[in-house]
Design a protein around this motif. Structure first.
Motif, PDB file in Angstrom:
ATOM      1  N   VAL A 175     -29.217 -46.107  -3.927  1.00  0.00           N
ATOM      2  CA  VAL A 175     -27.775 -45.819  -3.917  1.00  0.00           C
ATOM      3  C   VAL A 175     -27.517 -44.391  -4.374  1.00  0.00           C
ATOM      4  N   ILE A 176     -28.192 -43.982  -5.437  1.00  0.00           N
ATOM      5  CA  ILE A 176     -27.994 -42.627  -5.968  1.00  0.00           C
ATOM      6  C   ILE A 176     -28.426 -41.573  -4.955  1.00  0.00           C
ATOM      7  N   GLU A 177     -29.510 -41.846  -4.243  1.00  0.00           N
ATOM      8  CA  GLU A 177     -29.967 -40.889  -3.233  1.00  0.00           C
ATOM      9  C   GLU A 177     -28.900 -40.668  -2.167  1.00  0.00           C
ATOM     10  N   ILE A 178     -28.209 -41.736  -1.800  1.00  0.00           N
ATOM     11  CA  ILE A 178     -27.175 -41.639  -0.771  1.00  0.00           C
ATOM     12  C   ILE A 178     -25.934 -40.930  -1.310  1.00  0.00           C
ATOM     13  N   LEU A 179     -25.510 -41.305  -2.499  1.00  0.00           N
ATOM     14  CA  LEU A 179     -24.269 -40.748  -3.044  1.00  0.00           C
ATOM     15  C   LEU A 179     -24.402 -39.284  -3.441  1.00  0.00           C
ATOM     16  N   THR A 183     -38.239 -52.359  -9.862  1.00  0.00           N
ATOM     17  CA  THR A 183     -37.244 -51.351  -9.494  1.00  0.00           C
ATOM     18  C   THR A 183     -35.942 -51.631 -10.229  1.00  0.00           C
ATOM     19  N   ASP A 184     -35.324 -50.598 -10.764  1.00  0.00           N
ATOM     20  CA  ASP A 184     -34.020 -50.760 -11.415  1.00  0.00           C
ATOM     21  C   ASP A 184     -32.996 -51.220 -10.380  1.00  0.00           C
ATOM     22  N   VAL A 185     -32.279 -52.298 -10.705  1.00  0.00           N
ATOM     23  CA  VAL A 185     -31.305 -52.849  -9.769  1.00  0.00           C
ATOM     24  C   VAL A 185     -29.972 -53.088 -10.470  1.00  0.00           C
ATOM     25  N   ALA A 186     -28.936 -53.221  -9.667  1.00  0.00           N
ATOM     26  CA  ALA A 186     -27.601 -53.529 -10.186  1.00  0.00           C
ATOM     27  C   ALA A 186     -26.903 -54.449  -9.207  1.00  0.00           C
ATOM     28  N   ASP A 187     -26.066 -55.349  -9.745  1.00  0.00           N
ATOM     29  CA  ASP A 187     -25.274 -56.183  -8.845  1.00  0.00           C
ATOM     30  C   ASP A 187     -24.033 -55.405  -8.417  1.00  0.00           C
ATOM     31  N   THR A 188     -23.211 -56.019  -7.616  1.00  0.00           N
ATOM     32  CA  THR A 188     -22.044 -55.324  -7.063  1.00  0.00           C
ATOM     33  C   THR A 188     -21.112 -54.810  -8.159  1.00  0.00           C
ATOM     34  N   GLU A 189     -20.817 -55.657  -9.139  1.00  0.00           N
ATOM     35  CA  GLU A 189     -19.910 -55.255 -10.219  1.00  0.00           C
ATOM     36  C   GLU A 189     -20.482 -54.075 -11.001  1.00  0.00           C
ATOM     37  N   GLN A 190     -21.782 -54.134 -11.300  1.00  0.00           N
ATOM     38  CA  GLN A 190     -22.400 -53.048 -12.053  1.00  0.00           C
ATOM     39  C   GLN A 190     -22.416 -51.743 -11.254  1.00  0.00           C
ATOM     40  N   LEU A 191     -22.664 -51.861  -9.957  1.00  0.00           N
ATOM     41  CA  LEU A 191     -22.667 -50.656  -9.120  1.00  0.00           C
ATOM     42  C   LEU A 191     -21.300 -50.002  -9.076  1.00  0.00           C
ATOM     43  N   LEU A 192     -20.262 -50.821  -8.975  1.00  0.00           N
ATOM     44  CA  LEU A 192     -18.908 -50.271  -8.933  1.00  0.00           C
ATOM     45  C   LEU A 192     -18.603 -49.473 -10.207  1.00  0.00           C
ATOM     46  N   LYS A 216     -18.578 -39.672  -1.306  1.00  0.00           N
ATOM     47  CA  LYS A 216     -18.899 -40.926  -0.623  1.00  0.00           C
ATOM     48  C   LYS A 216     -18.575 -42.146  -1.481  1.00  0.00           C
ATOM     49  N   ALA A 217     -18.044 -41.922  -2.676  1.00  0.00           N
ATOM     50  CA  ALA A 217     -17.807 -43.028  -3.601  1.00  0.00           C
ATOM     51  C   ALA A 217     -16.867 -44.083  -3.014  1.00  0.00           C
ATOM     52  N   GLU A 218     -15.715 -43.657  -2.497  1.00  0.00           N
ATOM     53  CA  GLU A 218     -14.744 -44.615  -1.959  1.00  0.00           C
ATOM     54  C   GLU A 218     -15.274 -45.347  -0.732  1.00  0.00           C
ATOM     55  N   PRO A 219     -15.867 -44.626   0.255  1.00  0.00           N
ATOM     56  CA  PRO A 219     -16.458 -45.351   1.396  1.00  0.00           C
ATOM     57  C   PRO A 219     -17.534 -46.335   0.960  1.00  0.00           C
ATOM     58  N   PHE A 220     -18.294 -45.962  -0.085  1.00  0.00           N
ATOM     59  CA  PHE A 220     -19.348 -46.851  -0.560  1.00  0.00           C
ATOM     60  C   PHE A 220     -18.764 -48.107  -1.204  1.00  0.00           C
ATOM     61  N   LYS A 221     -17.665 -47.976  -1.923  1.00  0.00           N
ATOM     62  CA  LYS A 221     -17.009 -49.150  -2.513  1.00  0.00           C
ATOM     63  C   LYS A 221     -16.558 -50.115  -1.418  1.00  0.00           C
ATOM     64  N   ARG A 222     -16.012 -49.567  -0.353  1.00  0.00           N
ATOM     65  CA  ARG A 222     -15.569 -50.424   0.755  1.00  0.00           C
ATOM     66  C   ARG A 222     -16.768 -51.100   1.413  1.00  0.00           C
TER      67      ARG A 222
END
Length: 285
Positions: free
Chosen positions: A33-37, A80-89, A99-105
């Motif tokens: 996720v970090i690589e993309i953002l 691998t370090d992971v996060a669920d949806t709530e943690q990622l948000l 890209k934060a807003e598009p990624f949230k959607r």
């Protein structure tokens, strides 16, 4: 926990994901996720620095994140370090990115689609076809790719029932099937095609014939293991070599009669969409 692995795409970028059936939630690779953002060339270093910052600030977020084994490009599984949806948000709030807003959607859509797929499993295959179609692959190639995934799943399920437990053992068995089929392990095949070990999925860069012989090797291995009632790693290793040999012999016979090698250096990296479709049908531009 019952985990189902998956690769999710955001703007054609891969994010390793795991579905936890017991908890009913997705877990995503934080580094992906970090690589993309951030588009950072060193996303792991970026995450380590951010994690240290969160801890120093007394954030409760970092300690709550866990680790799960996810497959790397070398076919092996690593914590691998992971996060669920709530943690990622919550994590995204600490990462300045357009890209934060598009990624949230995107996260919201992924969760909704999973609920739909649980109700109707056929949607999974349909969405997979739509994804490959959007990337420019031909209908004929897509059908083989989807069929190949089903055959691979059948083989790994068979291995699990027969006592092959460790992901390292899965990787060794897969390598032996490939070696017997093509004369190359998956890692060697990637190098042959000029693919990146950490990023590229080998099968997404195979031609029709390469996919067909891959399927033959894995389907033959499944059949041999069942008929022999192969148990544990060693017996399944023998079945893998012999299953790959069935496909390898067929490949060599075709090459003798056609005068052309099945394995090709062609891949789908940076190839115009029209050419991608032609390669997917075995035609050259």
């Amino acid at each position: 926990m019952t985990h189902e692995t998956a690769i999710k795409l955001f703007e054609s970028k891969k994010i390793r994901s795991l579905w936890d059936a017991e908890k009913g939630k997705w877990y995503f690779s934080i580094v992906d996720v970090i690589e993309i953002l951030t588009e950072s060339p060193r996303p792991r270093k970026y995450w380590n620095a951010l994690k240290t910052k969160l801890i120093s600030e007394g954030s409760e977020l970092s300690p709550k994140m866990g680790q799960l084994k996810m497959q790397a490009a070398d076919g092996k599984y690593y914590l691998t370090d992971v996060a669920d949806t709530e943690q990622l948000l919550r994590l995204i709030q600490s990462i300045p990115s357009p890209k934060a807003e598009p990624f949230k959607r995107w996260l919201a859509r992924v969760g909704y689609e999973r609920l739909e797929e649980i109700e109707n499993p056929e949607l999974t295959a349909k969405r997979m076809r739509e994804l490959y179609k959007a990337k420019g692959y031909s209908d004929e190639w897509i059908e083989k790719r989807v069929r190949g995934i089903a055959i691979r799943d059948e083989l790994t399920n068979e291995w699990q029932k027969r006592g092959v437990k460790e992901q390292r053992e899965y990787s060794i068995l897969t390598a032996e099937i490939s070696r017997a089929t093509f004369g190359m392990t998956p890692s060697e095949y990637k190098e042959f095609k000029g693919l990146e070990k950490q990023r590229d999925n080998l099968r997404d860069h195979m031609t029709d014939l390469e996919l067909i012989f891959t399927m033959l090797g894995e389907a033959s291995t499944t059949e041999i293991a069942r008929n022999r009632d192969a148990q544990e790693f060693d017996e399944n290793l023998d079945a893998a070599v012999e299953g790959g040999t069935v496909a390898g012999s067929a490949r060599k016979d075709l090459e003798r009669k056609s005068g052309k090698r099945v394995s090709t250096r062609e891949n789908f990296k940076e190839i115009p969409e029209v050419k991608k479709r032609k390669i997917g049908t075995g035609k050259k531009k």
